[in-house]
Structure formats: C-alpha cells, structure tokens
Design a protein around this motif. Structure first.
Motif, short mmCIF file in Angstrom:
data_model
loop_
_atom_site.label_atom_id
_atom_site.label_comp_id
_atom_site.label_asym_id
_atom_site.label_seq_id
_atom_site.Cartn_x
_atom_site.Cartn_y
_atom_site.Cartn_z
N SER A 305 0.83 -1.20 0.00
CA SER A 305 0.00 0.00 0.00
C SER A 305 0.87 1.25 0.00
CB SER A 305 -0.92 -0.01 1.22
OG SER A 305 -1.73 1.14 1.25
N GLU A 306 1.95 1.23 0.76
CA GLU A 306 2.87 2.37 0.82
C GLU A 306 3.51 2.62 -0.55
OE1 GLU A 306 4.15 5.49 2.69
OE2 GLU A 306 3.51 3.93 4.09
N ILE A 307 3.76 1.55 -1.28
CA ILE A 307 4.39 1.67 -2.60
C ILE A 307 3.40 2.21 -3.64
CG2 ILE A 307 5.40 0.30 -4.48
CD1 ILE A 307 6.58 -1.52 -2.27
N GLY A 308 2.11 2.07 -3.38
CA GLY A 308 1.11 2.63 -4.30
C GLY A 308 0.13 1.62 -4.86
N PHE A 309 0.20 0.37 -4.42
CA PHE A 309 -0.75 -0.65 -4.87
C PHE A 309 -2.07 -0.52 -4.12
CE2 PHE A 309 3.29 -2.56 -6.07
CZ PHE A 309 3.00 -3.21 -7.27
N ARG A 310 -3.14 -0.90 -4.78
CA ARG A 310 -4.41 -1.07 -4.09
C ARG A 310 -4.45 -2.52 -3.63
NH1 ARG A 310 -9.79 -2.37 -5.29
NH2 ARG A 310 -9.30 -2.72 -7.49
N VAL A 311 -4.64 -2.71 -2.33
CA VAL A 311 -4.49 -4.03 -1.72
C VAL A 311 -5.84 -4.63 -1.36
CG1 VAL A 311 -3.44 -5.31 0.18
CG2 VAL A 311 -2.25 -3.34 -0.79
N GLN A 312 -6.01 -5.92 -1.69
CA GLN A 312 -7.20 -6.66 -1.31
C GLN A 312 -6.77 -8.00 -0.71
OE1 GLN A 312 -9.13 -6.87 -5.20
NE2 GLN A 312 -10.77 -5.56 -4.41
N ASP A 313 -7.55 -8.46 0.26
CA ASP A 313 -7.31 -9.80 0.79
C ASP A 313 -7.80 -10.82 -0.23
OD1 ASP A 313 -6.26 -8.93 3.18
OD2 ASP A 313 -8.20 -8.85 4.18
N GLU A 326 -2.57 0.71 -11.50
CA GLU A 326 -2.86 1.31 -12.80
C GLU A 326 -3.62 0.33 -13.72
OE1 GLU A 326 0.58 3.05 -14.56
OE2 GLU A 326 0.70 4.66 -13.07
N GLY A 327 -4.61 -0.32 -13.16
CA GLY A 327 -5.46 -1.20 -13.93
C GLY A 327 -4.93 -2.61 -14.10
N ARG A 328 -3.68 -2.86 -13.72
CA ARG A 328 -3.10 -4.19 -13.84
C ARG A 328 -3.28 -4.97 -12.53
NH1 ARG A 328 2.80 -4.66 -16.06
NH2 ARG A 328 2.11 -6.84 -15.90
N GLN A 329 -3.57 -6.25 -12.65
CA GLN A 329 -3.81 -7.09 -11.49
C GLN A 329 -2.56 -7.89 -11.15
OE1 GLN A 329 -6.84 -6.77 -9.99
NE2 GLN A 329 -7.16 -5.22 -11.58
N ALA A 330 -2.41 -8.18 -9.87
CA ALA A 330 -1.27 -8.99 -9.40
C ALA A 330 -1.72 -9.87 -8.25
CB ALA A 330 -0.11 -8.10 -8.96
N VAL A 331 -1.01 -10.98 -8.11
CA VAL A 331 -1.26 -11.92 -7.03
C VAL A 331 0.05 -12.09 -6.26
CG1 VAL A 331 -1.81 -14.31 -6.44
CG2 VAL A 331 -3.05 -13.15 -8.28
N ALA A 332 0.01 -11.96 -4.93
CA ALA A 332 1.22 -12.07 -4.13
C ALA A 332 1.12 -13.22 -3.13
CB ALA A 332 1.50 -10.76 -3.38
N SER A 421 5.48 5.46 -8.31
CA SER A 421 5.17 4.92 -9.63
C SER A 421 6.35 4.12 -10.18
CB SER A 421 4.80 6.05 -10.59
OG SER A 421 4.48 5.55 -11.87
N GLU A 422 7.55 4.65 -10.01
CA GLU A 422 8.76 3.97 -10.50
C GLU A 422 8.95 2.62 -9.81
OE1 GLU A 422 13.47 4.28 -9.35
OE2 GLU A 422 12.23 6.08 -9.21
N VAL A 423 8.77 2.59 -8.49
CA VAL A 423 8.99 1.36 -7.73
C VAL A 423 7.91 0.33 -8.04
CG1 VAL A 423 9.11 0.36 -5.40
CG2 VAL A 423 10.21 2.57 -5.89
N ALA A 424 6.66 0.77 -8.09
CA ALA A 424 5.57 -0.17 -8.39
C ALA A 424 5.74 -0.76 -9.78
CB ALA A 424 4.22 0.54 -8.26
N ARG A 425 6.13 0.08 -10.75
CA ARG A 425 6.32 -0.41 -12.12
C ARG A 425 7.44 -1.44 -12.16
NH1 ARG A 425 6.50 3.97 -14.33
NH2 ARG A 425 4.48 4.00 -15.40
N SER A 426 8.52 -1.20 -11.39
CA SER A 426 9.64 -2.15 -11.41
C SER A 426 9.20 -3.53 -10.91
CB SER A 426 10.81 -1.62 -10.56
OG SER A 426 10.49 -1.62 -9.19
N ILE A 427 8.30 -3.56 -9.95
CA ILE A 427 7.78 -4.83 -9.44
C ILE A 427 6.93 -5.52 -10.51
CG2 ILE A 427 6.24 -5.90 -7.73
CD1 ILE A 427 7.15 -3.76 -5.74
N MET A 428 6.06 -4.75 -11.16
CA MET A 428 5.15 -5.32 -12.14
C MET A 428 5.86 -5.78 -13.41
SD MET A 428 2.19 -5.35 -10.71
CE MET A 428 1.00 -5.55 -12.04
N GLU A 429 7.02 -5.18 -13.71
CA GLU A 429 7.72 -5.52 -14.95
C GLU A 429 8.89 -6.47 -14.73
OE1 GLU A 429 8.81 -1.85 -16.75
OE2 GLU A 429 6.74 -1.31 -17.31
#
Length: 471
Positions: A305-313, A326-332, A421-429
């Motif tokens: 959340s601090e990095i900028g993701f919207r978090v869901q359980d 930014e509209g992209r989904q991820a699973v952690a 934005s830079e950090v979140a993008r690096s995780i997603m890419e």
C-alpha cells in the motif's frame, strides 16, 4: 494521612500506588512505603538484556534511566526525611545488577567487528537508601517484635508478614528479630530533621478472595497508619484542612512554580509517550524481515500500500494478497521461512495465478515475497532464491522479492512519494529475482555486534556519600 506505595502491594483509603521508576513525587505524601524486591526488573525487560556474571545486565538506554532514577530517588528520600516525613522499606536482598557505563570500544575490523560495552556492578537498593546497613539473605516467617508499637501492627496481621533478609548492620534500633534469636530483621531510625526511616519485614502479596469477610489489606494498612500516627505525635501533629487558608508570602510563588513545573512535566511525558508510540510503529516494519505467517502478510500489505498498490485480501484458503496498480492485477504469495525459498513456494503462487485466470482476471502478475533465513541477522543471510527454482519462476514471469527488499522499497516511497510509480512499475515488470534494494546500510544505521566487559574497580562509579543523620 496520605501514603504512597512504591512497588508495594498495599491498598486502602488514602493510599496511592506508583512505580519507583515513575516520576510520581513523594513530597505530596506523609508516608512512603517502598518494596524494592522487584524494581530492578522493570529496567531489564527488553530483548537486549542478558546476564553477566550471573546477574541481570541492563541495556545502555535503560542503564542511563536506572542510574538517573536511583540518584533522583536518593535525593528525594533525603529531602523527604528532612521534611519530617516517614519512609518505610520492606526489606529485600541486595539487588546486584550490571549497568552500561556509557564507555565502549571496538574489537576487530569489517564484518568481524564487535562493539564491547563496558559495564559496572551496582547494588541498586543500597545506592538508593541514604543509610548504612548490611544484610544477608534469609527467608522465614518467625517474626518476633521487639517494639510495642510494631507489635500492635504485627498482632493484627501476623500471617501477612515474613522476612527476606537478616541485618548484620542496621540503622537505629531494632523493631523485630527472628523468633527466639537476636538476629535483627527490622529497625527504626529517627533523623535530625524529625523524619523517621523504618526497615520492616516483607508482606505476602494479597490474593483477591471475594468470599473473605474482611480485607487483609485493610488490616495491614490501617494498623500501619495507626502506628505511624502515634510515632509522629498523634492527631495533634496533623494539620487540619482549614489551615490551607493561611499562606506565607513565599507560599504563593512556590505554588505558582510548582504548577509551572507540573505543566512542563506533563508536556514532556506526553512527548515521551508520543515518541514511544512512534517507535512501536517503526518497529512493526521490521517484521518484514523477522516474521512469518499472518503477521508477515499483514505487514506486507502495508508495504504494498505504501508503494502505491491497491491491496485486497485474497479469498479464504486461497491467494494471500490481491494487488492492483494502474489497472493491472497482481497476485502475491508471502512466506517467512527459516531457510531459503523453495520451488514449492513458486508452485503455490502459480496455483493462485491459475485460479485468478479462471475467475476472469487477465494476465495477473505473480509476486513471490519470501522472508528467507528469517532467524539470522541480515548481514549473515544467504541466497533467498536458490538456482533450482529460478527457471520455474522466470518462465512464468514471477517477480521474486525478499521481505527486506519490500521494506527498502516501502521506506523509499515513504521518504520520496514521487518514487511510488517507479517502484511499483519495477515490481510489475520484473521477471525473476528483483535486483538491488538489498543494502542494509541504505535502510539502517551501521550496527556491530555488542558484547560487555566489566569496568576496572577504579573506573566504576562510587557510591553516593550523602546520608541522613541520626537524631
């Protein structure tokens, strides 16, 4: 008559309770009763503390507080007795403890460097009390009063008293001995200022029993108050309430200054509590490289959340965390383990990704957060993601993060929100092990292992020399 019980298990009308280490002043009271049996342990309840030569060793921060409190309370006791008040100690064995002197040195270099803190011993109880006494440990219930006043207290509550020490040297005159002997276990000293210093046997902790017809605490406290009142000259020695209307000229300025100091003290204590709360919040972030299970998962959610993701359980029994950026989904998938990550961790993540695809999510990104080697210091940890699992994860475009890397990213985004934005993008890419973000010194001040050694005799702090004089 107002009584302050410091660490003492006595209660009743007119009795307030406080800790020795608190800032509670004695001067608002006529009598102080202190039970020092466990007060040292209030300074030794943090992870740093250890044993040295078989005795508790206090952390550097708490050492400063201990020495300061001992000096403060000693001066307070001297002034309290000079004001003609009564100070009672429920006798306890010597409280030897090692404290950090503030001196330290380094041994070795580089990663093998060790910080050595110098420690010195102190008998904290003896250092607090401005009287001379010597004692040996000895526990028993055979109390024989040698003073009629104390005998009246003892008669009403015989089962409540026991002794923990036998005095080989004591201040004043004996109040009680071990039954059938001349071994002193209690004494009384009248000081030049009209104060009274009393060493008494100990009191058993009161066990709450709602079926009791009488309260044993009332028996002890009421008989003590009655005895002390007689010692001080009875009711004639007490000021009536109406005398408050008569004030000396200097009383006004003194009262004003007391109010100002109390206000300042309140502000300082409030600030201390705020800083302690902030520290507790900061310490929670360290769970990212120390914990596992749901504790680690909850802190990982805060980091994302601090990095900028919207978090869901994720659904119960399925995905640990669902993320959106930014509209992209991820699973952690989040794991805390004692060794390195395994291919099984990556396979579990891939299972969650497959289920998300079946549920209709388009190309969810897989993120595996593993707090590997979690029981070891950060500098001593080995590779978190072994070579045999990399091919599996890279083929599936998983992003592999350690718990510490996630912490470093969250810290960077908190300090510079523009980097989110830079950090979140690096995780997603990113595919495979996340590069960078592993430098401990980028997050924490450089630390070295800590050891202790005892100060030489010449370097140890001398006992305070101020004492109260016998009348």
């Amino acid at each position: 008559m107002r009584i302050l019980a410091l660490d003492a298990d006595i209660h009743g009308p007119g009795i307030d309770n406080a800790r020795f280490r608190s800032t509670k002043s004695m001067f608002e009271y006529d009598v102080v009763v202190w039970d020092p049996a466990s007060f040292v342990h209030t300074y030794t309840r943090d992870p740093w503390n250890s044993m040295y030569q078989g005795y508790p060793c206090v952390s550097p921060d708490e050492s400063a507080r201990l020495i300061s409190d001992v000096a403060r309370r000693r001066k307070e006791i001297i002034s309290f007795l000079e004001m003609g008040r009564v100070f009672i100690v429920l006798s306890s064995p010597p409280s030897r403890v090692y404290y950090a002197t503030g001196e330290s040195k380094r041994s070795g270099t580089g990663r093998n460097a060790t910080q050595i803190n110098t420690v010195a011993p102190i008998d904290a109880v003896a250092a607090c009390l401005p009287v001379e006494f010597e004692s040996t440990e000895g526990v028993g219930e055979g109390v024989e009063p040698r003073d009629e006043g104390f005998r009246s207290v003892w008669r009403t509550s015989q089962d409540a008293w026991y002794y923990r020490v036998i005095y080989t040297k004591y201040p004043g005159t004996p109040l009680a001995t071990v039954s059938g002997t001349d071994k002193v276990i209690a004494s009384i000293l009248r000081t030049k200022g009209g104060g009274i210093f009393i060493l008494l046997p100990a009191l058993y902790p009161i066990i709450d029993d709602t079926e009791q017809e009488s309260d044993p605490e009332d028996d002890v406290s009421m008989s003590l108050i009655s005895w002390i009142t007689r010692l001080k000259g009875g009711k004639e020695a007490e000021l009536p309430a109406w005398v408050e209307r008569y004030r000396f000229p200097e009383d006004v300025q003194r009262s004003k200054r007391i109010s100002e100091l109390e206000e300042s003290l309140t502000r300082v204590l409030d600030e201390i509590e705020t800083l302690k709360a902030d520290q507790a919040g900061a310490d929670q972030w360290k769970l990212l490289f120390t914990s596992s299970g749901s504790t680690l998962e909850e802190q990982a959610k805060k980091a994302f959340s601090e990095i900028g993701f919207r978090v869901q359980d994720g659904p119960p029994g399925r995905t640990d965390i669902k993320l959106e950026w930014e509209g992209r989904q991820a699973v952690a998938e989040v794991k805390g383990v004692g060794k390195s990550a395994t291919e099984g961790n990556a396979a579990q993540l891939e299972k969650w990704i497959s289920e998300e695809r079946i549920a209709g999510t388009q190309n969810p990104k897989g993120i595996l957060v593993v707090n590997a080697w979690r029981n070891e210091a950060l500098e001593e940890r080995r590779e978190a993601f072994p070579h045999q699992m990399l091919k599996f994860s890279e083929r599936r475009e998983h992003c592999l993060l350690t718990g510490f890397q996630l912490l470093a990213m969250a810290r960077a985004c908190r300090e510079e929100p523009s980097r989110k934005s830079e950090v979140a993008r690096s995780i997603m890419e990113n595919t495979g092990v996340m590069p960078g973000w592993s430098s401990v010194s980028s997050v924490f001040l450089t630390q070295t292992p800590v050891e202790v050694e005892e100060a030489t005799e010449a370097a140890t702090e001398k006992e305070p020399e101020d004492t109260v004089a016998e009348a």
